[in-house]
Design an enzyme around this catalytic site. Structure first.
Site, PDB file in Angstrom:
ATOM      1  N   ASP A  66      -0.121 -14.394   4.164  1.00 30.40           N
ATOM      2  CA  ASP A  66       1.187 -13.789   3.973  1.00 30.40           C
ATOM      3  C   ASP A  66       1.990 -14.708   3.061  1.00 30.40           C
ATOM      4  OD1 ASP A  66       3.459 -12.205   4.423  1.00 30.40           O
ATOM      5  OD2 ASP A  66       4.136 -13.579   5.976  1.00 30.40           O
ATOM      6  N   THR A  99       5.273  -9.813  -0.159  1.00 31.97           N
ATOM      7  CA  THR A  99       5.849 -11.141  -0.417  1.00 31.97           C
ATOM      8  C   THR A  99       5.022 -11.923  -1.432  1.00 31.97           C
ATOM      9  OG1 THR A  99       4.694 -11.788   1.597  1.00 31.97           O
ATOM     10  CG2 THR A  99       7.045 -11.461   1.752  1.00 31.97           C
ATOM     11  N   THR A 100       3.703 -11.645  -1.479  1.00 29.57           N
ATOM     12  CA  THR A 100       2.869 -12.325  -2.485  1.00 29.57           C
ATOM     13  C   THR A 100       3.080 -11.667  -3.842  1.00 29.57           C
ATOM     14  OG1 THR A 100       1.249 -12.406  -0.698  1.00 29.57           O
ATOM     15  CG2 THR A 100       0.559 -13.265  -2.804  1.00 29.57           C
ATOM     16  N   ASP A 401       4.437  -7.381   9.454  1.00 29.52           N
ATOM     17  CA  ASP A 401       4.440  -6.764   8.120  1.00 29.52           C
ATOM     18  C   ASP A 401       4.256  -5.257   8.222  1.00 29.52           C
ATOM     19  OD1 ASP A 401       4.850  -9.117   6.985  1.00 29.52           O
ATOM     20  OD2 ASP A 401       3.045  -9.201   5.762  1.00 29.52           O
TER      21      ASP A 401
END
Length: 533
Positions: A66, A99-100, A401
């Site tokens: 994550d 988020t990446t 998530d």
């Protein structure tokens, strides 16, 4: 630019010599360090992305892919690189997933900015073009999106499982995705249909078993044992539950004091008083018909003593002690009862009702389940199991998530294809749009459009495919009008991604692009770092 800055100072008195070299150096070093951070998480993008093992200073080990977690734990010292860490945090807050992606896109934008600045374009021009590009990109994405209804459970499950597929626990996505969807839908308030508070979904982790044993509990779960002192009950049907915030133990004075007892009769009197004090409290509690007590943790003195536990056990009252202060709000909302702060306020109308409160053995520990709650508040509990602590933590993060993805869909009811399809389509349409613009702007927009190809490129690279062939083929497909063509990582070729059920909420993509653009614009505008001691 470097060549321009070394000109000899002009002789005229009005114009002074300005050295731009340092400002360029600082801007370049900022961009370099921010890109280094982006490259660090690039390999963990997508379903075939690698995981990172993070070893913290305290010796604890975390395995995750994550983006927000990785960057959060990294100790970044360079101020500009810190901005990328903040960027992934804000994406985590807004959308919860992607988020990446957001960091990778920001890194690609920065790479293009480096090239633009080297070829002599002023940072402000580049920054304004980037702003325009991101605004246009959001419009294009919105035009591509497919509306979705909350009643259409399949679509929600598909998008949640897409989010889970890139995680360590991807093999359990068939179990965790429907679980995430059900838990979010059960906490949606019909009065405010587009607001979901994820604090209403409580995740309780318990070691033992496998992730397969994860379940959704309609009710409450406490990761605690019932206090067994003096053989109190461990299972109660038709429970009347009270949440208390006072202590059932002999009172203490507020000041430091010492009582000198000179003979035994006085000592007995003290003990007798204590006993009567506790007994009178328990009689008041029993009088309301209460048979389950949840006692908040107390700092000042013991919340319960052995003596009070003994009497509570005699009164057939089940006791769960040391309930955390932060959980009180969640518990009272679920049980639809009020916390009781003083024994004088102990009344029957403040109690919560449930069909069953029982202690269940799980693995090597025990938990307490409260089920069949009457007039239950809009909350839900997920009991996550795992074979070791690392898997447990990662399962919790992945579930979070997935919950965020469903929350995005509740907020903004649009779906969009995954698998690099939207990015390539953006790249194509922005490239076409740049031909309409004039001058510098057109040049900048074109290079930012190329930057967006980094997502499909990285996806292909992480899956071990040939990135150049795949991205070229993908561009070709989109040019022929197949908007939803994307990289199918499992088959290693290009297919219609919507039919493969790889979908994500619109909010994840739009917020990723706007936040990345905002962050890059900020880094571009910085031309000096001043350290203040």
């Amino acid at each position: 630019m470097a060549a321009m800055s070394v000109q000899a100072p002009r002789s005229s008195k009005t114009e002074s010599y300005v050295d731009n070299k340092r400002k360029d150096d600082i801007r370049m070093s900022n961009i370099k360090s921010a890109r280094a951070v982006a490259d660090a998480v690039r390999t963990s993008l997508g379903p075939k992305g690698m995981d990172k093992m993070i070893s913290t200073a305290s010796g604890e080990v975390i395995i995750t892919n994550d983006g927000a977690t990785i960057l959060n734990k990294m100790e970044v010292l360079q101020p500009a690189a810190k901005m990328l860490v903040e960027l992934s945090k804000s994406q985590d807050v807004v959308a919860g997933d992607g988020t990446t992606t957001v960091v990778v896109i920001a890194g690609a934008f920065l790479k293009q900015c480096q090239t633009l600045l080297r070829s002599g374009i002023h940072p402000t021009v580049a920054s304004d073009s980037l702003h325009k590009t991101s605004m246009k990109a959001v419009d294009i994405l919105t035009a591509m999106a497919v509306p979705v209804e909350l009643s259409d459970r399949d679509s929600l499950v598909k998008s949640a499982s897409t989010s889970l597929n890139s995680k360590v626990v991807s093999q359990y996505s068939t179990l965790l995705a429907p679980l995430a969807v059900d838990s979010v839908l059960s906490v949606v308030d019909p009065v405010k249909p587009d607001l979901v508070d994820l604090r209403d979904v409580k995740i309780v982790k318990k070691l033992g078993g496998t992730v397969d044993d994860t379940e959704l509990v309609k009710g409450l779960v406490f990761d605690k044992k019932v206090s067994h002192t003096a053989g109190g009950p461990t299972r109660i049907e038709n429970a009347k539950i009270a949440v208390i915030q006072f202590q059932i133990s002999p009172p203490k004075t507020d000041i430091e004091q010492s009582i000198v007892v000179s003979d035994y009769t006085q000592m007995d009197r003290i003990l007798k008083e204590e006993r009567n004090y506790i007994l009178s409290m328990i009689k008041k509690i029993k009088a309301t018909g209460c048979n389950v007590l949840l006692i908040q943790k107390s700092i000042l003195r013991d919340a319960v003593t052995d003596l009070s536990l003994h009497y509570l056990a005699k009164a057939k009252i089940l006791v769960i002690k040391d309930v955390e202060r932060d959980d009180i709000e969640f518990i009272t909302k679920t049980l639809n009862c009020l916390p009781i702060a003083n024994i004088e306020h102990f009344r029957a109308e403040k109690l919560g009702f449930a069909d069953m409160v029982e202690e269940v053995s799980l693995g090597d520990g025990k938990i307490v389940k409260v089920t069949g709650i009457k007039d239950m508040g809009r909350t839900t509990t997920v009991l996550v199991r795992g074979s070791n602590q690392l898997v447990l933590d990662e399962a919790e993060r992945s579930l979070h998530d997935a919950l965020c993805v469903v929350r995005c869909l509740v907020n903004k009811k649009f779906l969009i294809a995954g698998g690099g399809a939207p990015e390539i389509e953006l790249s194509r349409q922005l490239g076409a749009w740049s031909k309409v613009l004039h001058g510098m702007e057109s040049f900048c927009v074109k290079s930012f459009a190329e930057a967006l190809e980094v997502v499909p490129y990285t996806l292909a690279e992480n899956a071990g495919l040939n990135p150049i062939t795949i991205v070229t083929e993908l561009r070709n497909r989109h040019a022929q009008g197949e908007i939803n063509a994307g990289i199918n990582v499992r088959k290693g070729q290009i297919t219609n991604i919507l039919e493969e059920n790889v979908v994500q909420p619109l909010l994840v993509s739009t917020s990723a692009i706007t936040l990345a653009a905002e962050c890059v614009r900020m880094i571009l505008k910085i031309d000096d770092i001043v350290t203040v001691r």
